[in-house]
Scaffold this motif. Structure first.
Motif, PDB file in Angstrom:
ATOM      1  N   VAL A  45      63.725 -38.107 -21.852  1.00 20.27           N
ATOM      2  CA  VAL A  45      64.845 -37.809 -22.754  1.00 20.27           C
ATOM      3  C   VAL A  45      64.557 -36.548 -23.563  1.00 20.27           C
ATOM      4  O   VAL A  45      65.429 -35.691 -23.751  1.00 20.27           O
ATOM      5  CB  VAL A  45      65.111 -39.009 -23.684  1.00 20.27           C
ATOM      6  N   THR A  46      63.328 -36.423 -24.052  1.00 21.72           N
ATOM      7  CA  THR A  46      62.958 -35.233 -24.821  1.00 21.72           C
ATOM      8  C   THR A  46      63.068 -33.983 -23.962  1.00 21.72           C
ATOM      9  O   THR A  46      63.539 -32.938 -24.416  1.00 21.72           O
ATOM     10  CB  THR A  46      61.529 -35.382 -25.359  1.00 21.72           C
ATOM     11  N   LEU A  47      62.607 -34.068 -22.723  1.00 18.91           N
ATOM     12  CA  LEU A  47      62.743 -32.940 -21.807  1.00 18.91           C
ATOM     13  C   LEU A  47      64.211 -32.620 -21.527  1.00 18.91           C
ATOM     14  O   LEU A  47      64.608 -31.456 -21.488  1.00 18.91           O
ATOM     15  CB  LEU A  47      62.030 -33.253 -20.495  1.00 18.91           C
ATOM     16  N   ALA A  48      65.017 -33.669 -21.333  1.00 18.06           N
ATOM     17  CA  ALA A  48      66.433 -33.475 -21.006  1.00 18.06           C
ATOM     18  C   ALA A  48      67.199 -32.802 -22.134  1.00 18.06           C
ATOM     19  O   ALA A  48      68.222 -32.159 -21.892  1.00 18.06           O
ATOM     20  CB  ALA A  48      67.073 -34.816 -20.667  1.00 18.06           C
ATOM     21  N   ALA A  49      66.705 -32.932 -23.372  1.00 22.09           N
ATOM     22  CA  ALA A  49      67.370 -32.256 -24.489  1.00 22.09           C
ATOM     23  C   ALA A  49      67.210 -30.749 -24.409  1.00 22.09           C
ATOM     24  O   ALA A  49      67.999 -30.003 -24.976  1.00 22.09           O
ATOM     25  CB  ALA A  49      66.809 -32.779 -25.816  1.00 22.09           C
ATOM     26  N   LYS A  50      66.194 -30.287 -23.695  1.00 25.48           N
ATOM     27  CA  LYS A  50      65.933 -28.853 -23.556  1.00 25.48           C
ATOM     28  C   LYS A  50      66.333 -28.313 -22.189  1.00 25.48           C
ATOM     29  O   LYS A  50      66.731 -27.162 -22.064  1.00 25.48           O
ATOM     30  CB  LYS A  50      64.440 -28.586 -23.794  1.00 25.48           C
ATOM     31  N   ILE A  51      66.212 -29.139 -21.170  1.00 27.27           N
ATOM     32  CA  ILE A  51      66.419 -28.684 -19.793  1.00 27.27           C
ATOM     33  C   ILE A  51      67.368 -29.651 -19.096  1.00 27.27           C
ATOM     34  O   ILE A  51      67.195 -30.870 -19.202  1.00 27.27           O
ATOM     35  CB  ILE A  51      65.091 -28.624 -19.010  1.00 27.27           C
ATOM     36  N   LYS A  52      68.356 -29.132 -18.396  1.00 25.20           N
ATOM     37  CA  LYS A  52      69.296 -29.973 -17.663  1.00 25.20           C
ATOM     38  C   LYS A  52      68.883 -30.176 -16.211  1.00 25.20           C
ATOM     39  O   LYS A  52      69.353 -31.101 -15.572  1.00 25.20           O
ATOM     40  CB  LYS A  52      70.706 -29.368 -17.725  1.00 25.20           C
ATOM     41  N   CYS A  53      68.056 -29.320 -15.696  1.00 19.19           N
ATOM     42  CA  CYS A  53      67.519 -29.483 -14.341  1.00 19.19           C
ATOM     43  C   CYS A  53      65.993 -29.441 -14.435  1.00 19.19           C
ATOM     44  O   CYS A  53      65.400 -28.369 -14.604  1.00 19.19           O
ATOM     45  CB  CYS A  53      68.037 -28.393 -13.405  1.00 19.19           C
ATOM     46  N   ILE A  54      65.360 -30.612 -14.334  1.00 19.96           N
ATOM     47  CA  ILE A  54      63.916 -30.712 -14.566  1.00 19.96           C
ATOM     48  C   ILE A  54      63.205 -30.816 -13.212  1.00 19.96           C
ATOM     49  O   ILE A  54      63.459 -31.761 -12.452  1.00 19.96           O
ATOM     50  CB  ILE A  54      63.587 -31.937 -15.431  1.00 19.96           C
ATOM     51  N   PRO A  55      62.336 -29.898 -12.894  1.00 21.00           N
ATOM     52  CA  PRO A  55      61.601 -29.968 -11.615  1.00 21.00           C
ATOM     53  C   PRO A  55      60.706 -31.202 -11.549  1.00 21.00           C
ATOM     54  O   PRO A  55      60.172 -31.669 -12.560  1.00 21.00           O
ATOM     55  CB  PRO A  55      60.784 -28.675 -11.605  1.00 21.00           C
ATOM     56  N   TYR A  56      60.554 -31.729 -10.369  1.00 22.60           N
ATOM     57  CA  TYR A  56      59.659 -32.868 -10.178  1.00 22.60           C
ATOM     58  C   TYR A  56      58.234 -32.534 -10.609  1.00 22.60           C
ATOM     59  O   TYR A  56      57.524 -33.384 -11.162  1.00 22.60           O
ATOM     60  CB  TYR A  56      59.646 -33.275  -8.696  1.00 22.60           C
ATOM     61  N   SER A  57      57.804 -31.309 -10.355  1.00 23.71           N
ATOM     62  CA  SER A  57      56.433 -30.924 -10.695  1.00 23.71           C
ATOM     63  C   SER A  57      56.174 -31.053 -12.189  1.00 23.71           C
ATOM     64  O   SER A  57      55.104 -31.491 -12.623  1.00 23.71           O
ATOM     65  CB  SER A  57      56.163 -29.497 -10.238  1.00 23.71           C
ATOM     66  N   VAL A  58      57.173 -30.675 -12.996  1.00 22.24           N
ATOM     67  CA  VAL A  58      57.026 -30.795 -14.454  1.00 22.24           C
ATOM     68  C   VAL A  58      56.963 -32.261 -14.858  1.00 22.24           C
ATOM     69  O   VAL A  58      56.130 -32.666 -15.679  1.00 22.24           O
ATOM     70  CB  VAL A  58      58.189 -30.076 -15.172  1.00 22.24           C
ATOM     71  N   LEU A  59      57.840 -33.068 -14.283  1.00 23.05           N
ATOM     72  CA  LEU A  59      57.851 -34.489 -14.625  1.00 23.05           C
ATOM     73  C   LEU A  59      56.551 -35.179 -14.211  1.00 23.05           C
ATOM     74  O   LEU A  59      55.993 -35.985 -14.973  1.00 23.05           O
ATOM     75  CB  LEU A  59      59.045 -35.173 -13.950  1.00 23.05           C
ATOM     76  N   LEU A  60      56.046 -34.868 -13.036  1.00 18.98           N
ATOM     77  CA  LEU A  60      54.795 -35.480 -12.583  1.00 18.98           C
ATOM     78  C   LEU A  60      53.635 -35.114 -13.494  1.00 18.98           C
ATOM     79  O   LEU A  60      52.776 -35.950 -13.817  1.00 18.98           O
ATOM     80  CB  LEU A  60      54.493 -35.048 -11.144  1.00 18.98           C
TER      81      LEU A  60
END
Length: 218
Positions: A45-60
């Protein structure tokens, strides 16, 4: 169209991702797997507040997951929990976020929120000014139409008065009642009917006389 930003500057902005740093983890009891998943959900959720398309690499990396399967299962759990809404783009290896719940506001975000609200208020004032202008134009048009209606009604009344005065003057010139004068204009004079009757009688007599003369000659 979704706005996709994947630059490092947009990702690393003092956001508290899972897991907690070593100093914080030392002061906390061990976390269960459910608690860890909840922290991971909040991190997404915190990432989604800044980025609307989040790469899998960042999430992993940020969520410390071993493979894509675990990541997709985690995102699906978050969607079913109504934490966020979006879609998994397996071809491009990214999470496309449409909506996410809000988190607690931090002090450094207050200035941004204040600026956003001020811009919203300014936009509302512009819209309100436009509405007031349209209302003013509508009122002016209404007043013009009312004035035109009154003018037409006044002209019709004056025309009726003129016709009435003209009729009365014509009747006065012939020393007759105005109503009687109008009746006489609509009905023929009595002598006209008598003349027509006499003509018909004379014609009938002529026909009878002609018939007698013809019979005698035979």
């Amino acid at each position: 169209m979704l706005l996709c930003r994947t630059g490092k500057r947009g990702i690393n902005s003092n956001i508290p991702f899972f897991p907690l740093n070593t100093a914080e983890a030392a002061n906390l009891p061990p976390l269960t797997e459910a608690q860890k998943n909840k922290l991971r959900h909040l991190s997404v959720v915190t990432l989604a507040a800044k980025i609307k398309c989040i790469p899998y690499s960042v999430l992993l990396e940020q969520l410390q997951l071993k493979n894509v399967r675990q990541l997709e299962d985690l995102v699906i759990e978050a969607v079913y929990a109504d934490v966020l809404r979006g879609s998994l783009d397996q071809r491009n290896q990214r999470l496309e976020v449409d909506y996410s719940i809000g988190r607690d506001i931090r002090r450094e975000e207050l200035s941004t929120i204040t600026r956003t609200l001020q811009e919203w208020c300014q936009g509302c004032e512009v819209v309100l000014s436009g509405i007031e202008e349209q209302v003013s134009r509508a009122n002016q048009h209404k007043e013009q139409q009312l004035a035109l209606k009154q003018q037409i009604e006044s002209e019709v009344a004056n025309l009726k008065k003129t016709i009435k005065v003209t009729t009365a003057a014509a009747a006065a010139a012939t020393s007759q009642d105005p109503e009687q004068h109008l009746t006489e204009l609509r009905e023929p004079a009595p002598g006209t009917n008598q003349r027509q009757a006499s003509k018909k009688t004379s014609k009938a007599k002529g026909l009878r006389s002609s018939a007698k003369i013809w019979s005698k000659s035979n």
